[in-house]
Write an enzyme that holds these catalytic residues in place. Structure first.
Site, short mmCIF file in Angstrom:
data_model
loop_
_atom_site.label_atom_id
_atom_site.label_comp_id
_atom_site.label_asym_id
_atom_site.label_seq_id
_atom_site.Cartn_x
_atom_site.Cartn_y
_atom_site.Cartn_z
N ASN A 383 -11.35 79.17 27.79
CA ASN A 383 -11.63 79.48 29.06
C ASN A 383 -11.42 80.84 29.46
O ASN A 383 -12.36 81.72 29.44
CB ASN A 383 -10.81 78.61 30.33
CG ASN A 383 -11.38 78.68 31.68
OD1 ASN A 383 -12.02 79.38 32.07
ND2 ASN A 383 -11.21 77.54 32.18
N ASP A 384 -10.13 81.35 29.85
CA ASP A 384 -10.03 82.77 30.20
C ASP A 384 -10.54 84.00 29.31
O ASP A 384 -11.02 84.94 29.50
CB ASP A 384 -8.67 83.27 30.33
CG ASP A 384 -8.01 82.64 31.45
OD1 ASP A 384 -8.69 81.98 32.33
OD2 ASP A 384 -6.67 82.45 31.47
#
Ligand code: NAP
Length: 458
Positions: A383-384
Site C-alpha cells: 500500500n504505502d
C-alpha cells in the site's frame, strides 16, 4: 595454543566478519555472507577457548550447550514472519551477556581496574542493560504479548529525561570515584528501567527501526566489553555490529523519508493521517477470470509485494503464479521496495524462501524505469510503498518517500482483503485510478485461484 595463535585466530575471525557483512549487501551473496560470518564466529569462539585466562571449562561447556540448543530451536521453529521478534531476542541475549560480564568484572576487580577500563565498563553495562530490556519490550510488542500501540502517560518525556540524567550522572560519578559501588549499581538498575521506558511509547510497526538502533547499541556494548577484557575480536565484531546497525537505521529512515533525530528521540510510531488527500471516487472491482486472462496475455508482468504478502504467507503462491505465467511466455519480474513489509529485506527473505530466482528480483531504482512498458503491475498486499501521494503531494505525511511507480504501468491489479489502509493510515489514490482493478480477498487465496485460472487459459 600460544597467545600469538589466539590473535591470528581472532584476525581470521575479523576478516570473515568483514567479508560476511559484504556478502549480506546483496541477496545473491547473502547466504555466502551468512556462512562466512558464522565461520568467523566459530573461529572467534575457538580462539577464546584457548585463552590462557580460562581456569575451568565446565561453565563454558554448559553455556555452549544451552546457547546452541536455544539457537537451534529458534532457527528451526520460529517462522520467517517472526524474524523481527527473533532478531529482538538475539539482541536481548547479546546485550544481557555484555551487561552481566560488566557487572561480574566490576564486582571482581572494582576500582583496581583503572579509569579507562571503568569508563569502558560503565558504557558497556549502561548500553547492555538498556538494550536488554528495550529489546525484550520490542519482542513483547511484536509477539503480541503486550499492546502493540504506543503506551503513553502524562509527563512521560520528563520522567524519561530524569532517568537518563540520573544514569549518565551515576556513570560520570563512577568515573570520578571508581570505588563508589552504589553509583555503579544505581546506573545498572536505572539503565534496565530506561530501556523499558524508551521502547513502550513506540508502536509495534516502528519496531524494526528501534531494533536496528538497539542492535547498534548491543554492538557498541560488546566493543566496550572488548576494551574491558582486552579482547580484540570483541572490539572489532562489536564495532562492526554497532556501526552497521547504525547505518541500517539511517538507511531505513531515509527509505521512509523520516529523520534520524525523529527516531533517536522516540517521537515516532504515530503518523497523523489527516494531512493526506482524502480520495473520492470508487474502486473498480475485478474478477479472477478477467485478471487471469489479462495476465496470461501480457508481455511483461511486475509483482509488487508488500506487508500483506507477508501476513498472508503468500510467497509460495506468488512464485507459483510467476511460474504459470512464464509457462505462457510472459516475462515476470519482482519489484522490491527497501521498506516494504516490516523489516529491512523482508520481501527478499520471503521470496528467497519460495526460491524465486535472485535474477528476477529488481530494486526500486531498477524497476521504476521499466514500469511504463509493463503491461500489468500486480500489487500484492502493498500500500504505502506504491502510494503516488508520496511523490505528488508535498503536504502528505509520506511526501518524499520513494515509491514503486505502479501508477505509471499500463494497468494495475491490486490484491488486498478490502479497503484497509497501509501502515501510514493514508488513502491511496492508486486504487481509484481507471486503469487499476481491485481483486479483493486474502492474497494467498487469490493467488492460488489465479494460478488455476491462468492454467485454464489456452
Ligand atoms: P502497508 O502500507 O502496511 O500495507 C499493507 C496492505 O496489505 C494493507 O493495505 C492491507 O490492506 C493489505 N493486507 C494485509 N493483510 C493482507 C492479506 N492477508 N492479504 C492481502 N492483503 C493484505 O505495507 P507496505 O506497502 O509493504 O509498506 C510498508 C510500510 O511499513 C511503509 O509505510 C514503511 O514505511 C513501514 N515500515 C517498514 C519498515 C521496514 O523495515 N520494512 C519498518 C518500519 C516501518 P487490507 O487490510 O485491505 O487487506
Amino acid at each position: 595454543m600460544s597467545l600469538y595463535a589466539v590473535e591470528i585466530t581472532y584476525l581470521i575471525a575479523a576478516i570473515l566478519f568483514v567479508f560476511g557483512l559484504k556478502g549480506l549487501s546483496h541477496p545473491d551473496s547473502a547466504r555466502r555472507g551468512m556462512i562466512l560470518a558464522a565461520a568467523g564466529m566459530a573461529a572467534a569462539i575457538v580462539g577464546t577457548l584457548f585463552e590462557r585466562a580460562i581456569v575451568s571449562y565446565e561453565w563454558i561447556v554448559a553455556g555452549l550447550v544451552v546457547g546452541s540448543l536455544i539457537g537451534a530451536a529458534m532457527s528451526i521453529w520460529m517462522p520467517m514472519t517472526a524474524m523481527p521478534q527473533r532478531t529482538a531476542l538475539s539482541h536481548a541475549f547479546g546485550a544481557l551477556a555484555a551487561a552481566l560480564v560488566g557487572v561480574a568484572e566490576y564486582s571482581l576487580h572494582g576500582a583496581s581496574m583503572g579509569r579507562f577500563r571503568i569508563g569502558a565498563l560503565g558504557f558497556e553495562v549502561m548500553l547492555g542493560s538498556l538494550t536488554f530490556t528495550g529489546s525484550m519490550m520490542a519482542f513483547s510488542k511484536l509477539q503480541g504479548l503486550m499492546r502493540g500501540t504506543p503506551i503513553t502517560y502524562k509527563g512521560q518525556n520528563v520522567v524519561t529525561s530524569i532517568l537518563l540524567v540520573v544514569t549518565v550522572s551515576s556513570f560520570i560519578y563512577l568515573l570520578i570515584n571508581p570505588s563508589f559501588a552504589a553509583a555503579f549499581y544505581v546506573m545498572v538498575c536505572i539503565a534496565f528501567l530506561f530501556g523499558v521506558l524508551l521502547v513502550i511509547p513506540i508502536g509495534a510497526s516502528d519496531m524494526p527501526v528501534v531494533m536496528s538502533l538497539l542492535n547498534s547499541y548491543a554492538g557498541l556494548a560488546s566493543a566496550a566489553t572488548g576494551f574491558v577484557l582486552a579482547n580484540n575480536v570483541l572490539i572489532i565484531a562489536g564495532t562492526l555490529d554497532g556501526f552497521s546497525g547504525f547505518i541500517l537505521s539511517i538507511l531505513m529512515c531515509r527509505a521512509m523519508n523520516r529523520s534520524i533525530t525523529n527516531v533517536l528521540f522516540g517521537a515516532f510510531g504515530a503518523y497523523v493521517a489527516d494531512t493526506g488527500v482524502a480520495e473520492t471516487g470508487t474502486m473498480r472491482e475485478v474478477g479472477l477470470e478477467d485478471v487471469a486472462i489479462q495476465l496470461a496475455y501480457a508481455r511483461q508482468v511486475v509483482f509488487v509485494p508488500g506487508y500483506g504478502m507477508a501476513t498472508a504467507q503468500a510467497q509460495f503462491a506468488v512464485r507459483d503464479l510467476g511460474d504459470a505465467l512464464e509457462h505462457h511466455g510472459v516475462t515476470v519480474k519482482y519489484a522490491i521496495h527497501p521498506v516494504a513489509g516490516r523489516m529491512p529485506g523482508h520481501m527478499n527473505v520471503l521470496l528467497a524462501e519460495a526460491n524465486v530466482p535472485y535474477s528476477s528480483l529488481y530494486e526500486m531504482e531498477q524497476i521504476n524505469p521499466e514500469l511504463p512498458r509493463t503491461d500489468v503491475a500486480v500489487v500484492i498486499g502493498a500500500n504505502d510503498v506504491v502510494n503516488p501521494e508520496a511523490r505528488d503531494n508535498p503536504k502528505s505525511p509520506i511526501a518524499g518517500m520513494p515509491i514503486i511507480e505502479c501508477d505509471r504501468s499500463k494497468s494495475v491489479v491490486v490484491l488486498k482483503r478490502g479497503k484497509g489502509k497501509g501502515f501510514s493510515g493514508l488513502e491511496n489514490p492508486l486504487f481509484f485510478k481507471p486503469n487499476t482493478g481491485m481483486l479483493y480477498g486474502d492474497a494467498k487465496t487469490s493467488l492460488s485461484q489465479l494460478v488455476q485460472e491462468v492454467q485454464k487459459v489456452r
